[in-house]
Design an enzyme around this catalytic site. Structure first.
Site, PDB file in Angstrom:
ATOM      1  N   GLU A 171      41.105  23.488  13.412  1.00  0.00           N
ATOM      2  CA  GLU A 171      39.992  23.694  12.472  1.00  0.00           C
ATOM      3  C   GLU A 171      40.072  25.078  11.831  1.00  0.00           C
ATOM      4  O   GLU A 171      40.308  26.075  12.515  1.00  0.00           O
ATOM      5  CB  GLU A 171      38.667  23.539  13.227  1.00  0.00           C
ATOM      6  CG  GLU A 171      37.459  23.755  12.329  1.00  0.00           C
ATOM      7  CD  GLU A 171      36.156  23.431  13.051  1.00  0.00           C
ATOM      8  OE1 GLU A 171      36.040  22.342  13.631  1.00  0.00           O
ATOM      9  OE2 GLU A 171      35.263  24.291  13.035  1.00  0.00           O
TER      10      GLU A 171
ATOM     11  N   GLY B 148      24.339  20.620   9.559  1.00  0.00           N
ATOM     12  CA  GLY B 148      24.389  22.045   9.212  1.00  0.00           C
ATOM     13  C   GLY B 148      23.381  22.806  10.041  1.00  0.00           C
ATOM     14  O   GLY B 148      22.423  22.238  10.568  1.00  0.00           O
ATOM     15  N   ASP B 149      23.636  24.111  10.171  1.00  0.00           N
ATOM     16  CA  ASP B 149      22.761  24.970  10.975  1.00  0.00           C
ATOM     17  C   ASP B 149      21.598  25.478  10.153  1.00  0.00           C
ATOM     18  O   ASP B 149      21.687  25.591   8.935  1.00  0.00           O
ATOM     19  CB  ASP B 149      23.558  26.172  11.504  1.00  0.00           C
ATOM     20  CG  ASP B 149      24.135  25.880  12.876  1.00  0.00           C
ATOM     21  OD1 ASP B 149      23.482  25.162  13.661  1.00  0.00           O
ATOM     22  OD2 ASP B 149      25.241  26.368  13.146  1.00  0.00           O
TER      23      ASP B 149
HETATM   24  P1  FAD Z   1      22.205  16.280  14.029  1.00  0.00           P
HETATM   25  O1  FAD Z   1      22.993  15.103  14.478  1.00  0.00           O
HETATM   26  O2  FAD Z   1      21.206  16.063  12.931  1.00  0.00           O
HETATM   27  O3  FAD Z   1      21.465  16.891  15.330  1.00  0.00           O
HETATM   28  C1  FAD Z   1      20.745  18.119  15.212  1.00  0.00           C
HETATM   29  C2  FAD Z   1      19.542  18.100  16.138  1.00  0.00           C
HETATM   30  O4  FAD Z   1      18.600  17.132  15.697  1.00  0.00           O
HETATM   31  C3  FAD Z   1      19.873  17.732  17.574  1.00  0.00           C
HETATM   32  O5  FAD Z   1      19.037  18.485  18.418  1.00  0.00           O
HETATM   33  C4  FAD Z   1      19.521  16.249  17.655  1.00  0.00           C
HETATM   34  O6  FAD Z   1      19.154  15.863  18.972  1.00  0.00           O
HETATM   35  C5  FAD Z   1      18.339  16.167  16.708  1.00  0.00           C
HETATM   36  N1  FAD Z   1      18.206  14.876  16.020  1.00  0.00           N
HETATM   37  C6  FAD Z   1      19.205  14.100  15.538  1.00  0.00           C
HETATM   38  N2  FAD Z   1      18.687  13.017  14.924  1.00  0.00           N
HETATM   39  C7  FAD Z   1      17.340  13.134  15.004  1.00  0.00           C
HETATM   40  C8  FAD Z   1      16.240  12.346  14.528  1.00  0.00           C
HETATM   41  N3  FAD Z   1      16.455  11.207  13.867  1.00  0.00           N
HETATM   42  N4  FAD Z   1      14.981  12.779  14.776  1.00  0.00           N
HETATM   43  C9  FAD Z   1      14.744  13.938  15.456  1.00  0.00           C
HETATM   44  N5  FAD Z   1      15.752  14.732  15.917  1.00  0.00           N
HETATM   45  C10 FAD Z   1      17.023  14.324  15.699  1.00  0.00           C
HETATM   46  N6  FAD Z   1      27.984  23.611  10.653  1.00  0.00           N
HETATM   47  C11 FAD Z   1      28.207  23.925   9.355  1.00  0.00           C
HETATM   48  O7  FAD Z   1      27.307  24.463   8.673  1.00  0.00           O
HETATM   49  N7  FAD Z   1      29.424  23.641   8.766  1.00  0.00           N
HETATM   50  C12 FAD Z   1      30.441  23.046   9.439  1.00  0.00           C
HETATM   51  O8  FAD Z   1      31.509  22.812   8.885  1.00  0.00           O
HETATM   52  C13 FAD Z   1      30.235  22.702  10.823  1.00  0.00           C
HETATM   53  N8  FAD Z   1      31.192  22.075  11.537  1.00  0.00           N
HETATM   54  C14 FAD Z   1      30.946  21.690  12.843  1.00  0.00           C
HETATM   55  C15 FAD Z   1      31.924  20.991  13.567  1.00  0.00           C
HETATM   56  C16 FAD Z   1      31.697  20.588  14.864  1.00  0.00           C
HETATM   57  C17 FAD Z   1      32.757  19.807  15.614  1.00  0.00           C
HETATM   58  C18 FAD Z   1      30.453  20.925  15.507  1.00  0.00           C
HETATM   59  C19 FAD Z   1      30.202  20.539  16.925  1.00  0.00           C
HETATM   60  C20 FAD Z   1      29.476  21.605  14.792  1.00  0.00           C
HETATM   61  C21 FAD Z   1      29.699  21.992  13.460  1.00  0.00           C
HETATM   62  N9  FAD Z   1      28.730  22.664  12.710  1.00  0.00           N
HETATM   63  C22 FAD Z   1      28.964  23.005  11.396  1.00  0.00           C
HETATM   64  C23 FAD Z   1      27.445  23.046  13.325  1.00  0.00           C
HETATM   65  C24 FAD Z   1      26.376  21.968  13.097  1.00  0.00           C
HETATM   66  O9  FAD Z   1      26.053  21.867  11.732  1.00  0.00           O
HETATM   67  C25 FAD Z   1      25.150  22.404  13.900  1.00  0.00           C
HETATM   68  O10 FAD Z   1      25.420  22.357  15.279  1.00  0.00           O
HETATM   69  C26 FAD Z   1      23.857  21.709  13.546  1.00  0.00           C
HETATM   70  O11 FAD Z   1      22.790  22.468  14.141  1.00  0.00           O
HETATM   71  C27 FAD Z   1      23.731  20.285  14.011  1.00  0.00           C
HETATM   72  O12 FAD Z   1      24.537  19.437  13.281  1.00  0.00           O
HETATM   73  P2  FAD Z   1      24.638  17.875  13.681  1.00  0.00           P
HETATM   74  O13 FAD Z   1      25.396  17.202  12.617  1.00  0.00           O
HETATM   75  O14 FAD Z   1      25.083  17.736  15.078  1.00  0.00           O
HETATM   76  O15 FAD Z   1      23.089  17.493  13.547  1.00  0.00           O
END
Ligand code: FAD
Length: 300
Positions: A18, A118-119
């Site tokens: 990555e 995204g964060d």
């Molecule tokens: P989600 O799947 O939406 O989960 C986020 C939170 O919401 C979790 O606590 C989950 O339990 C909760 N949740 C999920 N669905 C629901 C729902 N329907 N109702 C209520 N709560 C819910 N960030 C970047 O900005 N750019 C990147 O390129 C990037 N690459 C990454 C690559 C990897 C392999 C990983 C592990 C992380 C990466 N991240 C990146 C970080 C990521 O964006 C953050 O960790 C973010 O906070 C969560 O993203 P997610 O897609 O897991 O979110």
């Protein structure tokens, strides 16, 4: 180009690297040199992160880097022949903008996409707020890809030590099940330093009905700076690793050696325990990853 989920099911370990979009044109050329340096290790794919947070948009610098993510994946595919997957986040984008980006990826021949939320601004810890007409969770982006009928192989993120915003591991897993059911083909984990977290998580995911491959993500500790950033990733550092790193003091070479040895040991243990491959968070440098993957290839 290959669908990553199919490669993960092929039986032999799948290695991937990555990268993130660099700040400068010089950085872009240096990133290409890193990709070339890692080429002989025959990565099965590489991925490029998608920068930025919702509430600071539209920030011209973030927008530039986001365009760079798409350009870099296209260039890596075209110039190196290595499969390159773009990460894509909901943050700062409306649904219509996400449709445009997905259209662009499809038109450029992308086969795989990592669908993320995204964060929050400033990294993990704050509250994520969707833009008007945008999405609040990764699952909505996965649904969008499926609803619109793109033929992408879709990856998503998961968290062996539980996502920082989830009230507990059970709730986090229930959300992950819903995300996978919406159309995820493979998962990549947040980084971790103790394999027990991965194996426990995989057991819980399988018990909850998740069948897709779960690729462990590993970040070699390459400097004191990487160790300092770990709490932000939600990754705990085992006491023995911390003691070995502390014993290095300011000796950068010694820290690198400890980091490489630890990650190599982790990767060997993960593959022996049935992980389908390893995804390396390279931090855009080749040295540690090259040492680890060369050593793994010799042992295979
Ligand atoms: P989600 O799947 O939406 O989960 C986020 C939170 O919401 C979790 O606590 C989950 O339990 C909760 N949740 C999920 N669905 C629901 C729902 N329907 N109702 C209520 N709560 C819910 N960030 C970047 O900005 N750019 C990147 O390129 C990037 N690459 C990454 C690559 C990897 C392999 C990983 C592990 C992380 C990466 N991240 C990146 C970080 C990521 O964006 C953050 O960790 C973010 O906070 C969560 O993203 P997610 O897609 O897991 O979110």
């Amino acid at each position: 180009m290959m669908k990553i989920a199919e490669r993960l099911g092929a039986g032999s370990p799948c290695f991937s690297f990555e990268f993130f979009p660099p700040n400068t044109e010089k950085g872009v050329e240096s990133l290409f040199r890193t990709v070339v340096d890692l080429g002989p290790l025959e990565p099965d794919f590489v991925s490029v992160t998608y920068p930025g947070s919702a509430q600071v948009m539209p920030d011209p610098e973030v927008l530039r880097k986001r365009r760079l993510t798409l350009e870099l994946t296209r260039r890596i595919r075209a110039e190196s022949g290595i499969e390159a997957m773009a990460h894509l986040t909901c943050s700062g984008h409306t649904r219509d903008e996400l449709c445009d980006i997905l259209d662009q990826l499809a038109a450029e021949g992308a086969t795989n996409v990592l669908a993320l939320r995204g964060d929050p601004p400033g990294g993990s810890g704050g509250a994520f707020v969707a833009v008007a007409g945008g999405f609040s969770h990764g699952v909505e982006l996965v649904r969008l890809v499926r609803e619109r009928g793109y033929d992408f192989c879709v990856g998503a993120a998961c968290y062996p030590e539980t996502h920082s915003e989830a009230p507990d591991a059970g709730v986090d897993l229930a959300h992950l099940v819903a995300k996978v059911d919406a159309g995820v083909d493979f998962l990549v984990t947040q980084l971790f330093f103790d394999n027990a977290h991965y194996f426990r998580f995989v057991d819980r995911a399988r018990a909850a009905g998740i069948r897709v491959p779960i690729v462990p993500g590993l970040m070699p500790v390459t400097s004191a700076g990487t160790v300092a950033r770990m709490p932000g990733f939600g990754a705990s550092i085992p006491d023995d690793l911390r003691a070995r790193l502390d014993a290095c003091g300011d000796d950068a070479e010694a820290i690198l050696a400890v980091g490489v040895a630890h990650t190599t040991e982790q990767a060997v243990g993960l593959l022996a325990g049935g992980a389908p491959g390893v995804h390396f968070y390279t931090l855009n440098t080749s040295r540690a990853t090259r040492a680890i993957v060369s050593s793994l290839r010799e042992q295979m």
